[in-house]
Design a protein around this motif. Structure first.
Motif, short mmCIF file in Angstrom:
data_model
loop_
_atom_site.label_atom_id
_atom_site.label_comp_id
_atom_site.label_asym_id
_atom_site.label_seq_id
_atom_site.Cartn_x
_atom_site.Cartn_y
_atom_site.Cartn_z
N ASN A 181 2.85 1.70 -3.29
CA ASN A 181 2.02 2.21 -4.37
C ASN A 181 1.62 3.66 -4.13
O ASN A 181 1.53 4.44 -5.08
N LEU A 182 1.40 4.04 -2.89
CA LEU A 182 1.04 5.43 -2.59
C LEU A 182 2.16 6.41 -2.93
O LEU A 182 1.89 7.55 -3.32
N ARG A 213 -0.47 4.65 -8.51
CA ARG A 213 -1.06 5.10 -7.24
C ARG A 213 -2.57 4.91 -7.25
O ARG A 213 -3.15 4.41 -6.28
N THR A 214 -3.20 5.29 -8.35
CA THR A 214 -4.66 5.27 -8.44
C THR A 214 -5.24 3.86 -8.50
O THR A 214 -6.26 3.58 -7.86
N ILE A 227 0.86 -1.20 0.00
CA ILE A 227 0.00 0.00 0.00
C ILE A 227 0.88 1.24 0.00
O ILE A 227 0.70 2.16 -0.81
N SER A 237 -4.52 -2.53 -0.94
CA SER A 237 -5.36 -2.36 0.26
C SER A 237 -6.36 -3.49 0.40
O SER A 237 -6.56 -4.03 1.50
N SER A 238 -6.98 -3.87 -0.70
CA SER A 238 -7.95 -4.96 -0.68
C SER A 238 -7.29 -6.27 -0.29
O SER A 238 -7.84 -7.05 0.50
N THR A 295 -2.93 1.01 -5.50
CA THR A 295 -3.11 1.23 -4.06
C THR A 295 -4.39 0.56 -3.56
O THR A 295 -4.34 -0.15 -2.54
N PRO A 296 -5.53 0.72 -4.23
CA PRO A 296 -6.72 0.00 -3.77
C PRO A 296 -6.57 -1.52 -3.89
O PRO A 296 -7.12 -2.26 -3.07
N VAL A 297 -5.85 -2.00 -4.88
CA VAL A 297 -5.63 -3.45 -5.02
C VAL A 297 -4.84 -3.96 -3.81
O VAL A 297 -5.22 -4.95 -3.17
#
Length: 111
Positions: free
Chosen positions: A82-83, A91-92, A79, A99-100, A95-97
């Motif tokens: 990627n941030l 980043r876009t 996370i 995080s998930s 990061t959610p991947v």
């Protein structure tokens, strides 16, 4: 993630999503790294499936639990990585991947 890495290996122009986002098409060294990533993802999948009771690895419950928490940490570091990427799309999207995946592994590890 394995599909993304496979595409990168064969030269798809998805490099902005991975490995720091420096390349649109990965150079050979990073393509080789993508091969290793796919192998790791397969192992990670087997670990979480074993922890969820769907598959079986010949390891103790303690080892499995420790491995799951290590993977929670691994994806949590992802996370952050990627941030701070220079690639806006990395980043876009990634990061959610990450995080998930960190959340998924955490939820299963707590069971």
């Amino acid at each position: 993630l394995a599909v993304l890495q496979a595409g990168l290996i064969v030269g798809k122009p998805w490099g902005r999503l991975a490995w720091g986002g420096q390349y649109e098409v990965l150079p050979t060294t990073l393509r080789v790294s993508s091969v290793f990533s796919i192998a790791l993802y397969a192992l990670f999948s087997l670990v979480i499936l074993t922890s969820a009771g769907i598959a079986t690895l010949p390891v103790s419950d303690e080892t499995l639990s420790l491995t799951m928490w290590m993977l929670v940490g691994y994806f949590s570091v992802g996370i952050i990585a990627n941030l701070i990427s220079r690639s806006r799309i990395e980043r876009t999207v990634m990061t959610p991947v990450a995080s998930s995946l960190a959340l998924l592994f955490c939820v299963v590890a707590l069971q």
